[in-house]
Write a protein that holds these residues in place. Structure first.
Motif, PDB file in Angstrom:
ATOM      1  N   VAL A 128      78.279 -58.665 -49.244  1.00  0.00           N
ATOM      2  CA  VAL A 128      77.171 -58.244 -50.096  1.00  0.00           C
ATOM      3  C   VAL A 128      77.436 -57.983 -51.602  1.00  0.00           C
ATOM      4  O   VAL A 128      76.643 -58.002 -52.124  1.00  0.00           O
ATOM      5  N   ALA A 129      79.272 -56.620 -51.728  1.00  0.00           N
ATOM      6  CA  ALA A 129      78.937 -55.947 -52.691  1.00  0.00           C
ATOM      7  C   ALA A 129      79.622 -57.521 -53.800  1.00  0.00           C
ATOM      8  O   ALA A 129      78.896 -57.561 -54.921  1.00  0.00           O
ATOM      9  N   PHE A 130      79.624 -58.665 -53.453  1.00  0.00           N
ATOM     10  CA  PHE A 130      80.318 -59.631 -54.473  1.00  0.00           C
ATOM     11  C   PHE A 130      78.920 -60.034 -54.504  1.00  0.00           C
ATOM     12  O   PHE A 130      78.620 -61.107 -55.762  1.00  0.00           O
ATOM     13  N   ALA A 131      77.892 -61.010 -54.169  1.00  0.00           N
ATOM     14  CA  ALA A 131      76.743 -61.464 -54.153  1.00  0.00           C
ATOM     15  C   ALA A 131      75.891 -60.420 -55.673  1.00  0.00           C
ATOM     16  O   ALA A 131      75.154 -60.806 -55.933  1.00  0.00           O
ATOM     17  N   ARG A 132      76.070 -59.312 -55.153  1.00  0.00           N
ATOM     18  CA  ARG A 132      75.541 -58.808 -55.973  1.00  0.00           C
ATOM     19  C   ARG A 132      76.284 -58.694 -57.277  1.00  0.00           C
ATOM     20  O   ARG A 132      75.368 -58.150 -58.115  1.00  0.00           O
ATOM     21  N   ARG A 133      76.937 -58.650 -57.722  1.00  0.00           N
ATOM     22  CA  ARG A 133      77.925 -59.223 -58.954  1.00  0.00           C
ATOM     23  C   ARG A 133      77.695 -60.076 -59.674  1.00  0.00           C
ATOM     24  O   ARG A 133      78.305 -60.708 -60.658  1.00  0.00           O
ATOM     25  N   MET A 134      77.321 -61.302 -59.317  1.00  0.00           N
ATOM     26  CA  MET A 134      77.053 -62.154 -59.450  1.00  0.00           C
ATOM     27  C   MET A 134      75.589 -62.840 -60.726  1.00  0.00           C
ATOM     28  O   MET A 134      76.253 -63.162 -61.651  1.00  0.00           O
ATOM     29  N   PRO A 135      74.397 -62.244 -60.987  1.00  0.00           N
ATOM     30  CA  PRO A 135      73.278 -61.581 -61.352  1.00  0.00           C
ATOM     31  C   PRO A 135      74.242 -61.046 -62.947  1.00  0.00           C
ATOM     32  O   PRO A 135      74.150 -61.042 -64.022  1.00  0.00           O
ATOM     33  N   GLU A 136      75.907 -60.069 -62.675  1.00  0.00           N
ATOM     34  CA  GLU A 136      76.178 -59.376 -64.045  1.00  0.00           C
ATOM     35  C   GLU A 136      77.653 -59.953 -64.441  1.00  0.00           C
ATOM     36  O   GLU A 136      77.310 -60.070 -65.501  1.00  0.00           O
ATOM     37  N   ILE A 137      77.536 -61.289 -64.023  1.00  0.00           N
ATOM     38  CA  ILE A 137      78.163 -62.162 -64.792  1.00  0.00           C
ATOM     39  C   ILE A 137      77.095 -63.547 -64.817  1.00  0.00           C
ATOM     40  O   ILE A 137      78.427 -64.749 -64.731  1.00  0.00           O
ATOM     41  N   ASP A 138      76.416 -63.515 -64.646  1.00  0.00           N
ATOM     42  CA  ASP A 138      75.661 -64.645 -64.967  1.00  0.00           C
ATOM     43  C   ASP A 138      75.474 -65.771 -64.331  1.00  0.00           C
ATOM     44  O   ASP A 138      76.384 -67.332 -64.960  1.00  0.00           O
ATOM     45  N   TYR A 139      76.419 -65.697 -63.092  1.00  0.00           N
ATOM     46  CA  TYR A 139      76.364 -67.348 -62.528  1.00  0.00           C
ATOM     47  C   TYR A 139      75.099 -67.250 -61.074  1.00  0.00           C
ATOM     48  O   TYR A 139      75.017 -65.974 -60.427  1.00  0.00           O
ATOM     49  N   ALA A 140      74.727 -68.054 -61.100  1.00  0.00           N
ATOM     50  CA  ALA A 140      73.866 -68.532 -60.903  1.00  0.00           C
ATOM     51  C   ALA A 140      73.772 -68.231 -58.750  1.00  0.00           C
ATOM     52  O   ALA A 140      72.975 -67.919 -58.041  1.00  0.00           O
ATOM     53  N   ASP A 141      74.635 -69.544 -58.456  1.00  0.00           N
ATOM     54  CA  ASP A 141      75.220 -69.429 -56.920  1.00  0.00           C
ATOM     55  C   ASP A 141      76.041 -68.604 -57.202  1.00  0.00           C
ATOM     56  O   ASP A 141      76.643 -67.916 -57.336  1.00  0.00           O
ATOM     57  N   VAL A 142      76.245 -68.553 -55.280  1.00  0.00           N
ATOM     58  CA  VAL A 142      77.300 -67.212 -54.471  1.00  0.00           C
ATOM     59  C   VAL A 142      78.174 -67.842 -53.484  1.00  0.00           C
ATOM     60  O   VAL A 142      78.226 -67.879 -52.679  1.00  0.00           O
ATOM     61  N   PRO A 143      79.170 -67.749 -54.349  1.00  0.00           N
ATOM     62  CA  PRO A 143      80.644 -69.253 -54.066  1.00  0.00           C
ATOM     63  C   PRO A 143      81.013 -67.840 -52.393  1.00  0.00           C
ATOM     64  O   PRO A 143      80.210 -66.764 -52.372  1.00  0.00           O
TER      65      PRO A 143
END
Length: 358
Positions: free
Chosen positions: A310-325
């Motif tokens: 959950v914490a990792f998914a929340r950070r994806m927009p911060e690094i401008d990455y569309a997908d959640v690996p």
């Protein structure tokens, strides 16, 4: 006498390698920082000098073109790696090692294609170039401001000048002086090389005392040290700690499709997610594809994995990455720092050193 001169150069190279090992041996921690870079390149140069001396003896004893080719190539590597290491310490573009390797490969091939006398002249020209480049690079700041670098620069400058004098003699009098006895003969050259190796090794050790021995923050060596120290601190009050290994299975695809920087950003996001989800934990990236967390072994692993995702998914927009690996987890109980070191050194943990958590 040529055998004695060659044996002297081999002994000098062996001494240089031993001095480097004794000067920088730190078995209790990871090596890193400028001193480690210097030891890495200088150690490679010492090994190349050892090989060169051995091949020269083999060639003198009738080893033929193969021994001559390997000897010529390793001779260039021995000097070229000093140049490459100096560029590294001066934080300049990493073309030194590539150029040295390319020169060694070309020298190896040319020795089989042209007469040995011509190959010797070509090698001498290469030594002149690499020696001069090394001397100039070692004189450049910030490395040039250190006293050991100045002695090293003068040594390699004189060595380059000596090889240049051999070329000048050949241009004036032919190859005769190189084959017979005299100041530019093979015997004298071996003796000059032995003296140069001794001066270089002493200068390198002196230089190493002035270089930082700590890995820079953000490097893998620094993270390994942080994780090991954290494990030692936790193990002082408990029998074991839990090492959580988190991998991104598609990280190599991300690295290839985007960039190494983008892959590192994703791994740093994993590390931040672990820090948010674990209390009293130390996190780091000791390898190119794995994030480690060291923490007490009491918390529930299923809940931890859910919180990290959950914490990792929340950070994806911060690094401008569309997908959640996707993330994969591995949990290990570690009873000592050596067990953690094995986990960090190998991509897959070794069961005989660590036991899997129930």
């Amino acid at each position: 006498m040529i055998f004695l001169a060659l044996l002297a150069s081999i002994a000098a190279a062996g001494l240089a390698l031993t001095m480097l090992f004794l000067a920088h041996g730190r078995p209790e921690d990871d090596r890193g920082g400028p001193r480690a870079d210097m030891v890495r390149y200088s150690g490679g140069a010492a090994i190349a000098a050892l090989l060169c001396g051995a091949m020269n003896i083999l060639e003198t004893a009738g080893g033929g073109d193969t021994a001559a080719a390997i000897g010529n190539a390793t001779n260039l590597v021995a000097v070229g790696l000093i140049w490459a290491g100096a560029r590294r310490l001066n934080r300049r573009r990493a073309i030194g090692a590539v150029s040295t390797a390319a020169g060694a490969v070309l020298m190896l091939g040319f020795t089989f294609l042209i007469p040995l006398d011509d190959a010797t002249l070509l090698k001498t020209a290469g030594l002149t170039v690499f020696g001069a480049l090394s001397a100039l690079e070692l004189a450049r700041r910030p490395l040039g401001a250190l006293s050991g670098a100045r002695v090293l620069s003068w040594t390699l400058g004189v060595y380059a000048a000596y090889n240049l004098s051999r070329l000048i003699v050949v241009g004036v009098a032919g190859v005769g002086p190189l084959i017979g006895r005299g100041p530019v003969s093979a015997e004298t050259t071996a003796a000059v090389s032995a003296v140069a190796i001794v001066l270089v090794s002493v200068s390198v050790v002196r230089l190493g005392r002035q270089l930082d021995d700590a890995p820079a923050p953000g490097t893998r060596a620094h993270d390994r040290g942080v994780l090991r120290r954290a494990a030692a601190r936790m193990l002082a009050t408990r029998q074991s700690v839990r090492a959580t290994l988190v991998r991104v299975p598609e990280i190599d695809l991300i690295r290839a499709a985007h960039s190494a920087e983008r892959a590192d950003m994703i791994l740093r996001a994993v590390s931040a997610a672990l820090e948010d989800s674990l209390e009293d934990a130390a996190c780091g990236m000791p390898g190119r594809d794995t994030v480690f967390a060291i923490a007490p072994a009491a918390s529930d692993t299923a809940e931890l994995e859910r919180d990290v995702r959950v914490a990792f998914a929340r950070r994806m927009p911060e690094i401008d990455y569309a997908d959640v690996p996707d993330l994969t987890f591995e949990h290990r109980l570690v009873a000592d720092v050596d067990g953690l070191s094995l986990l960090m050194d190998a991509r897959r943990p070794r069961p005989r050193q660590e036991q899997r958590e129930d």
